[in-house]
Write a protein that holds these residues in place. Structure first.
Motif, PDB file in Angstrom:
ATOM      1  N   ASN A  26       0.867  -1.179   0.000  1.00 40.67           N
ATOM      2  CA  ASN A  26       0.000   0.000   0.000  1.00 40.67           C
ATOM      3  C   ASN A  26       0.902   1.227   0.000  1.00 40.67           C
ATOM      4  N   ALA A  27       0.550   2.244  -0.773  1.00 37.37           N
ATOM      5  CA  ALA A  27       1.413   3.434  -0.860  1.00 37.37           C
ATOM      6  C   ALA A  27       0.576   4.700  -0.975  1.00 37.37           C
ATOM      7  N   LEU A  28       1.198   5.808  -0.575  1.00 42.32           N
ATOM      8  CA  LEU A  28       0.510   7.101  -0.646  1.00 42.32           C
ATOM      9  C   LEU A  28       0.629   7.698  -2.041  1.00 42.32           C
ATOM     10  N   LEU A  29      -0.366   8.482  -2.373  1.00 41.03           N
ATOM     11  CA  LEU A  29      -0.346   9.216  -3.640  1.00 41.03           C
ATOM     12  C   LEU A  29      -0.150  10.699  -3.341  1.00 41.03           C
ATOM     13  N   GLY A  30       0.852  11.301  -3.986  1.00 43.51           N
ATOM     14  CA  GLY A  30       0.985  12.761  -3.936  1.00 43.51           C
ATOM     15  C   GLY A  30       0.331  13.275  -5.206  1.00 43.51           C
ATOM     16  N   GLY A  31       1.156  13.800  -6.128  1.00 43.24           N
ATOM     17  CA  GLY A  31       0.616  14.202  -7.431  1.00 43.24           C
ATOM     18  C   GLY A  31       0.641  13.044  -8.419  1.00 43.24           C
ATOM     19  N   GLY A  32       1.382  12.001  -8.087  1.00 38.45           N
ATOM     20  CA  GLY A  32       1.463  10.820  -8.956  1.00 38.45           C
ATOM     21  C   GLY A  32       2.426  10.982 -10.119  1.00 38.45           C
ATOM     22  N   THR A  33       3.138  12.115 -10.183  1.00 37.82           N
ATOM     23  CA  THR A  33       3.991  12.379 -11.358  1.00 37.82           C
ATOM     24  C   THR A  33       5.182  11.430 -11.427  1.00 37.82           C
ATOM     25  N   TRP A  34       5.700  11.066 -10.263  1.00 42.51           N
ATOM     26  CA  TRP A  34       6.835  10.135 -10.229  1.00 42.51           C
ATOM     27  C   TRP A  34       6.327   8.703 -10.150  1.00 42.51           C
ATOM     28  N   MET A  35       5.345   8.538  -9.285  1.00 43.84           N
ATOM     29  CA  MET A  35       4.773   7.211  -9.040  1.00 43.84           C
ATOM     30  C   MET A  35       4.379   6.520 -10.344  1.00 43.84           C
ATOM     31  N   LYS A  36       3.799   7.284 -11.265  1.00 45.68           N
ATOM     32  CA  LYS A  36       3.260   6.631 -12.464  1.00 45.68           C
ATOM     33  C   LYS A  36       4.349   6.019 -13.342  1.00 45.68           C
ATOM     34  N   TYR A  37       5.582   6.518 -13.224  1.00 43.31           N
ATOM     35  CA  TYR A  37       6.668   5.959 -14.040  1.00 43.31           C
ATOM     36  C   TYR A  37       7.380   4.791 -13.369  1.00 43.31           C
ATOM     37  N   THR A  38       7.017   4.498 -12.112  1.00 48.83           N
ATOM     38  CA  THR A  38       7.689   3.389 -11.431  1.00 48.83           C
ATOM     39  C   THR A  38       7.082   2.070 -11.915  1.00 48.83           C
ATOM     40  N   ILE A  95      11.823  23.294 -12.346  1.00 50.99           N
ATOM     41  CA  ILE A  95      11.433  21.887 -12.535  1.00 50.99           C
ATOM     42  C   ILE A  95      10.349  21.775 -13.609  1.00 50.99           C
ATOM     43  N   MET A  96      10.677  21.119 -14.689  1.00 54.41           N
ATOM     44  CA  MET A  96       9.731  20.849 -15.780  1.00 54.41           C
ATOM     45  C   MET A  96       8.932  22.113 -16.152  1.00 54.41           C
ATOM     46  N   GLY A  97       7.664  21.920 -16.597  1.00 55.85           N
ATOM     47  CA  GLY A  97       6.856  23.072 -17.014  1.00 55.85           C
ATOM     48  C   GLY A  97       5.803  23.403 -15.968  1.00 55.85           C
ATOM     49  N   GLY A 107       4.989  17.247  -0.743  1.00 53.79           N
ATOM     50  CA  GLY A 107       5.129  16.031   0.079  1.00 53.79           C
ATOM     51  C   GLY A 107       5.844  14.927  -0.687  1.00 53.79           C
ATOM     52  N   GLY A 108       5.389  14.667  -1.914  1.00 53.92           N
ATOM     53  CA  GLY A 108       6.016  13.632  -2.749  1.00 53.92           C
ATOM     54  C   GLY A 108       7.457  13.988  -3.066  1.00 53.92           C
ATOM     55  N   SER A 109       7.726  15.273  -3.227  1.00 54.01           N
ATOM     56  CA  SER A 109       9.082  15.722  -3.588  1.00 54.01           C
ATOM     57  C   SER A 109      10.056  15.567  -2.430  1.00 54.01           C
ATOM     58  N   PHE A 111       9.527  13.634   0.482  1.00 55.11           N
ATOM     59  CA  PHE A 111       9.580  12.275   1.035  1.00 55.11           C
ATOM     60  C   PHE A 111      10.429  11.356   0.153  1.00 55.11           C
ATOM     61  N   SER A 112      10.464  11.635  -1.135  1.00 56.09           N
ATOM     62  CA  SER A 112      11.230  10.781  -2.056  1.00 56.09           C
ATOM     63  C   SER A 112      12.739  10.976  -1.922  1.00 56.09           C
ATOM     64  N   LYS A 113      13.171  12.089  -1.338  1.00 54.68           N
ATOM     65  CA  LYS A 113      14.605  12.366  -1.107  1.00 54.68           C
ATOM     66  C   LYS A 113      15.431  12.162  -2.379  1.00 54.68           C
ATOM     67  N   SER A 115      17.961  12.314  -5.323  1.00 59.99           N
ATOM     68  CA  SER A 115      19.339  12.826  -5.386  1.00 59.99           C
ATOM     69  C   SER A 115      19.440  13.993  -6.367  1.00 59.99           C
ATOM     70  N   PHE A 116      18.525  14.033  -7.336  1.00 63.65           N
ATOM     71  CA  PHE A 116      18.567  15.106  -8.342  1.00 63.65           C
ATOM     72  C   PHE A 116      17.707  16.301  -7.940  1.00 63.65           C
ATOM     73  N   SER A 117      17.164  16.272  -6.724  1.00 60.99           N
ATOM     74  CA  SER A 117      16.184  17.292  -6.344  1.00 60.99           C
ATOM     75  C   SER A 117      16.734  18.715  -6.426  1.00 60.99           C
ATOM     76  N   ILE A 153       3.795   9.430   7.314  1.00 59.76           N
ATOM     77  CA  ILE A 153       3.188  10.326   6.324  1.00 59.76           C
ATOM     78  C   ILE A 153       3.749  11.720   6.542  1.00 59.76           C
ATOM     79  N   LEU A 154       4.288  12.286   5.503  1.00 60.32           N
ATOM     80  CA  LEU A 154       4.746  13.669   5.620  1.00 60.32           C
ATOM     81  C   LEU A 154       3.499  14.545   5.510  1.00 60.32           C
ATOM     82  N   THR A 155       3.217  15.307   6.555  1.00 65.03           N
ATOM     83  CA  THR A 155       1.989  16.118   6.515  1.00 65.03           C
ATOM     84  C   THR A 155       2.279  17.587   6.218  1.00 65.03           C
TER      85      THR A 155
HETATM   86  C1  LIG Z   1       9.790  13.591 -15.985  1.00 67.05           C
HETATM   87  C2  LIG Z   1      10.144  14.124 -14.626  1.00 67.05           C
HETATM   88  C3  LIG Z   1      11.113  15.115 -14.500  1.00 67.05           C
HETATM   89  C4  LIG Z   1      11.453  15.612 -13.249  1.00 67.05           C
HETATM   90  N1  LIG Z   1      12.420  16.582 -13.145  1.00 67.05           N
HETATM   91  C5  LIG Z   1      12.766  17.057 -11.933  1.00 67.05           C
HETATM   92  C6  LIG Z   1      13.776  18.053 -11.798  1.00 67.05           C
HETATM   93  O1  LIG Z   1      14.386  18.496 -12.759  1.00 67.05           O
HETATM   94  N2  LIG Z   1      14.068  18.500 -10.546  1.00 67.05           N
HETATM   95  C7  LIG Z   1      13.425  18.025  -9.429  1.00 67.05           C
HETATM   96  O2  LIG Z   1      13.723  18.467  -8.331  1.00 67.05           O
HETATM   97  N3  LIG Z   1      12.466  17.091  -9.534  1.00 67.05           N
HETATM   98  C8  LIG Z   1      12.132  16.602 -10.750  1.00 67.05           C
HETATM   99  N4  LIG Z   1      11.182  15.634 -10.860  1.00 67.05           N
HETATM  100  C9  LIG Z   1      10.599  15.135  -9.637  1.00 67.05           C
HETATM  101  C10 LIG Z   1       9.260  15.721  -9.477  1.00 67.05           C
HETATM  102  O3  LIG Z   1       9.360  16.960  -8.826  1.00 67.05           O
HETATM  103  C11 LIG Z   1       8.548  14.617  -8.740  1.00 67.05           C
HETATM  104  O4  LIG Z   1       7.798  13.920  -9.685  1.00 67.05           O
HETATM  105  C12 LIG Z   1       7.784  15.011  -7.652  1.00 67.05           C
HETATM  106  O5  LIG Z   1       8.718  15.505  -6.751  1.00 67.05           O
HETATM  107  C13 LIG Z   1       6.988  13.868  -7.077  1.00 67.05           C
HETATM  108  O6  LIG Z   1       5.919  14.487  -6.547  1.00 67.05           O
HETATM  109  P1  LIG Z   1       4.487  13.865  -6.624  1.00 67.05           P
HETATM  110  O7  LIG Z   1       3.648  14.743  -5.779  1.00 67.05           O
HETATM  111  O8  LIG Z   1       4.024  13.645  -8.014  1.00 67.05           O
HETATM  112  O9  LIG Z   1       4.752  12.462  -5.891  1.00 67.05           O
HETATM  113  P2  LIG Z   1       4.193  11.012  -6.227  1.00 67.05           P
HETATM  114  O10 LIG Z   1       4.698  10.569  -7.549  1.00 67.05           O
HETATM  115  O11 LIG Z   1       2.729  10.965  -5.990  1.00 67.05           O
HETATM  116  O12 LIG Z   1       4.909  10.204  -5.048  1.00 67.05           O
HETATM  117  C14 LIG Z   1       6.297  10.025  -5.002  1.00 67.05           C
HETATM  118  C15 LIG Z   1       6.612   9.156  -3.772  1.00 67.05           C
HETATM  119  O13 LIG Z   1       6.370   9.886  -2.583  1.00 67.05           O
HETATM  120  C16 LIG Z   1       5.425   9.200  -1.750  1.00 67.05           C
HETATM  121  N5  LIG Z   1       4.595  10.238  -1.137  1.00 67.05           N
HETATM  122  C17 LIG Z   1       3.818  11.137  -1.771  1.00 67.05           C
HETATM  123  N6  LIG Z   1       3.278  11.980  -0.886  1.00 67.05           N
HETATM  124  C18 LIG Z   1       3.711  11.593   0.337  1.00 67.05           C
HETATM  125  C19 LIG Z   1       3.502  12.077   1.664  1.00 67.05           C
HETATM  126  N7  LIG Z   1       2.734  13.134   1.920  1.00 67.05           N
HETATM  127  N8  LIG Z   1       4.110  11.440   2.696  1.00 67.05           N
HETATM  128  C20 LIG Z   1       4.902  10.359   2.462  1.00 67.05           C
HETATM  129  N9  LIG Z   1       5.139   9.855   1.224  1.00 67.05           N
HETATM  130  C21 LIG Z   1       4.556  10.480   0.180  1.00 67.05           C
HETATM  131  C22 LIG Z   1       4.670   8.275  -2.683  1.00 67.05           C
HETATM  132  O14 LIG Z   1       4.138   7.159  -2.011  1.00 67.05           O
HETATM  133  C23 LIG Z   1       5.765   7.896  -3.666  1.00 67.05           C
HETATM  134  O15 LIG Z   1       6.552   6.863  -3.141  1.00 67.05           O
HETATM  135  C24 LIG Z   1      10.815  15.112 -12.100  1.00 67.05           C
HETATM  136  C25 LIG Z   1       9.833  14.105 -12.226  1.00 67.05           C
HETATM  137  C26 LIG Z   1       9.494  13.618 -13.462  1.00 67.05           C
HETATM  138  C27 LIG Z   1       8.426  12.565 -13.552  1.00 67.05           C
END
Ligand SMILES: Cc1cc2nc3c(=O)[nH]c(=O)nc-3n(C[C@H](O)[C@H](O)[C@H](O)COP(=O)(O)OP(=O)(O)OC[C@H]3O[C@@H](n4cnc5c(N)ncnc54)[C@H](O)[C@@H]3O)c2cc1C
Length: 271
Positions: A26-38, A95-97, A107-109, A111-113, A115-117, A153-155
């Motif tokens: 089971n996992a949390l959803l933030g914006g799903g932008t990263w999650m969807k590519y995993t 970051i992107m557009g 939160g997703g940004s 919590f994911s820690k 390395s390219f952040s 959960i990062l709140t």
């Molecule tokens: C194509 C692409 C290019 C990108 N380029 C850059 C860049 O140049 N620089 C940069 O800094 N970042 C970049 N990113 C990272 C982007 O900012 C991340 O996609 C974003 O940080 C993830 O946020 P999200 O809300 O979509 O998280 P999600 O994809 O929803 O979640 C990511 C992870 O975090 C967990 N999570 C989400 N919310 C929480 C919470 N509240 N508490 C605990 N865990 C949580 C999820 O379970 C999942 O494991 C890029 C991403 C993509 C897909």
């Protein structure tokens, strides 16, 4: 692409936390932008959107940002823009557009820690804490060093309001790409320098800033020495975006330039 068996809207933080504990799939959803590519195969994707976590609130001392706040909402917020001459807004905006930043959450940004952040680097130079459920508040630096607990959960992200000058530089091969390296500097009473994408996760320099503390003159000679020390104490590596020596050269160059910029604003604030 991620595979999800069930989509679930959490009714409370405790509800979401119990579900995370129940099943490692089971996992949390933030914006799903990263999650969807995993390539994860998830049992339940837990949506936190009904829990009131997308607001930015502030008082005279701090800015409290809900985990579901989008990167774009943070970027354009007046109090975030006011921090360090807008260096955090600039980092978010790199970051992107805009459409992407309207979806990705802080939160997703965090919590994911990653390395390219580009976000962690400037945040490390400010006084920032993360609030986790259940019941934990810790400095961002300590949170990044933790092994991590996937049931937390990062709140909220809590940023202290500071009045110093900031600098952010992201070097990327092309616009919208991940960084080759990024550098952030913030100077209030003290100066903090962080370098990210080395390609390891962003880290603060410790020895380099001692040179500033111990110095009575602040000129380009000092800034060059500080930059050299910063590069020496941090670990750099190689990947397909850049060699170790290229990253070191970039970091050294931009630390020195950044210091020159923040110190000149410090001396001549009205220019
Ligand atoms: C194509 C692409 C290019 C990108 N380029 C850059 C860049 O140049 N620089 C940069 O800094 N970042 C970049 N990113 C990272 C982007 O900012 C991340 O996609 C974003 O940080 C993830 O946020 P999200 O809300 O979509 O998280 P999600 O994809 O929803 O979640 C990511 C992870 O975090 C967990 N999570 C989400 N919310 C929480 C919470 N509240 N508490 C605990 N865990 C949580 C999820 O379970 C999942 O494991 C890029 C991403 C993509 C897909």
């Amino acid at each position: 692409m991620v595979h999800v068996k069930e989509y679930y809207v959490a009714t409370s933080l405790e509800d979401a936390h119990q579900r995370l504990k129940e099943n490692p799939k089971n996992a949390l959803l933030g914006g799903g932008t990263w999650m969807k590519y995993t390539h994860r195969i998830l049992n339940q994707l837990i949506d936190l959107s009904k829990l009131g976590l997308s607001a930015i609130e502030e008082d005279e001392k701090q800015i409290t940002i809900g985990a579901l706040t989008t990167l774009r909402d943070m970027e354009v917020h007046q109090s975030i823009k006011a921090l360090g001459d807008g260096f955090l807004s600039q980092a978010l905006g790199s970051i992107m557009g805009v459409n992407f930043r309207h979806i990705a959450t802080i939160g997703g940004s965090i919590f994911s820690k990653f390395s390219f952040s580009d976000i962690l680097t400037p945040l490390l130079t400010l006084n920032v804490s993360v609030k986790l459920y259940p019941d934990e508040i810790k400095p961002l630096e300590a949170f990044l060093e933790d092994k991590g607990d996937r049931t937390k959960i990062l709140t909220h992200l809590i940023i202290e309001k500071q009045e110093g000058h900031g600098y952010f530089k992201k070097v990327a091969q092309v616009i919208n790409d991940f960084c080759v390296v990024n550098v952030a500097i913030f100077k209030e009473k003290e100066t903090k320098i962080a370098v990210g994408g080395r390609p390891q996760r962003a880290k603060l320099t410790t020895e380099a800033i001692k040179l500033i503390k111990d110095s009575k003159t602040f000129d380009e000679v000092l800034f060059t020495k500080v930059a050299q020390q910063g590069v020496q104490e941090l670990r750099f590596g190689e990947d397909d975006r850049g060699s170790e020596s290229y990253r070191k050269l970039l970091a050294e160059t931009y630390i020195a330039r950044g210091l020159k910029e923040v110190y000149s604003k410090w001396w001549y604030p009205f220019i």
